[in-house]
Design a protein around this motif. Structure first.
Motif, PDB file in Angstrom:
ATOM      1  N   VAL A   5       0.843  -1.187   0.000  1.00 14.97           N
ATOM      2  CA  VAL A   5       0.000   0.000   0.000  1.00 14.97           C
ATOM      3  C   VAL A   5       0.881   1.241   0.000  1.00 14.97           C
ATOM      4  O   VAL A   5       1.598   1.513   0.968  1.00 14.97           O
ATOM      5  CB  VAL A   5      -0.934   0.015   1.221  1.00 14.97           C
ATOM      6  N   GLU A   6       0.815   1.996  -1.096  1.00  7.64           N
ATOM      7  CA  GLU A   6       1.603   3.218  -1.217  1.00  7.64           C
ATOM      8  C   GLU A   6       0.819   4.412  -0.677  1.00  7.64           C
ATOM      9  O   GLU A   6      -0.416   4.432  -0.690  1.00  7.64           O
ATOM     10  CB  GLU A   6       1.964   3.508  -2.687  1.00  7.64           C
ATOM     11  N   SER A   7       1.563   5.405  -0.251  1.00  6.02           N
ATOM     12  CA  SER A   7       0.981   6.675   0.168  1.00  6.02           C
ATOM     13  C   SER A   7       2.027   7.760   0.008  1.00  6.02           C
ATOM     14  O   SER A   7       3.218   7.467  -0.168  1.00  6.02           O
ATOM     15  CB  SER A   7       0.490   6.599   1.613  1.00  6.02           C
ATOM     16  N   GLY A   8       1.572   9.009   0.074  1.00  5.17           N
ATOM     17  CA  GLY A   8       2.500  10.127   0.055  1.00  5.17           C
ATOM     18  C   GLY A   8       2.568  10.901  -1.241  1.00  5.17           C
ATOM     19  O   GLY A   8       3.280  11.916  -1.319  1.00  5.17           O
ATOM     20  N   SER A  21       5.673   6.371   0.774  1.00  9.49           N
ATOM     21  CA  SER A  21       5.791   5.226   1.669  1.00  9.49           C
ATOM     22  C   SER A  21       5.089   4.029   1.046  1.00  9.49           C
ATOM     23  O   SER A  21       4.118   4.186   0.301  1.00  9.49           O
ATOM     24  CB  SER A  21       5.150   5.526   3.024  1.00  9.49           C
ATOM     25  N   CYS A  22       5.573   2.853   1.370  1.00 10.38           N
ATOM     26  CA  CYS A  22       4.951   1.619   0.905  1.00 10.38           C
ATOM     27  C   CYS A  22       4.983   0.614   2.046  1.00 10.38           C
ATOM     28  O   CYS A  22       6.073   0.182   2.447  1.00 10.38           O
ATOM     29  CB  CYS A  22       5.681   1.069  -0.309  1.00 10.38           C
ATOM     30  N   THR A 116       0.640   5.474  -6.710  1.00 12.54           N
ATOM     31  CA  THR A 116       0.283   6.769  -6.148  1.00 12.54           C
ATOM     32  C   THR A 116       0.760   7.857  -7.117  1.00 12.54           C
ATOM     33  O   THR A 116       1.874   7.789  -7.641  1.00 12.54           O
ATOM     34  CB  THR A 116       0.879   6.953  -4.741  1.00 12.54           C
TER      35      THR A 116
END
Length: 122
Positions: A5-8, A21-22, A116
């Motif tokens: 799950v990626e974010s940022g 982030s992952c 992302t």
């Protein structure tokens, strides 16, 4: 089932910074990496990190000196710190992971996140 799950991601002006982030759902990935795909272009390698009896990192020439990959093994998370961003860095960024050490060299990952979006305005 493996999950990455990626974010940022987001919108940033040229010259700015972002940190992606992952988070992985398990710890069994010595090799993790980041790829990106811009509209109308093929997916390309960005960076990779391997943690085994040694730790090493690898970068695409286009991001060397600007991007830094790192990982927190306790959190099963890999990061991509992106500095001095350019409009040509605009793309969907994907996290990838693999249990095979050779993947660090071959870049043939088995597990992928959903991506992302990173947009750099000029």
């Amino acid at each position: 089932q493996v999950q990455l799950v990626e974010s940022g991601g987001g919108l940033v002006q040229a010259g700015g910074s972002l940190r992606l982030s992952c988070a992985a759902s398990e710890r069994s990935f010595p090799t993790m990496g980041w790829f990106r795909q811009a509209p109308g272009k093929e997916r390309e390698f960005v960076a990779a990190i391997i943690t085994w009896s040694f730790q090493s990192t690898d970068y695409a020439d286009s991001v060397k000196g600007r991007f830094t990959i790192s990982r927190d093994n306790a959190k099963n998370t890999v990061y991509l710190q992106m500095n001095s961003l350019k409009p040509e860095d605009t793309a969907v960024y994907y996290c990838a992971a693999d249990r095979n050490i050779d993947t660090y060299y071959r870049r043939t990952y088995n597990y992928w996140g959903q991506g992302t979006q990173v947009t750099v305005s000029s």
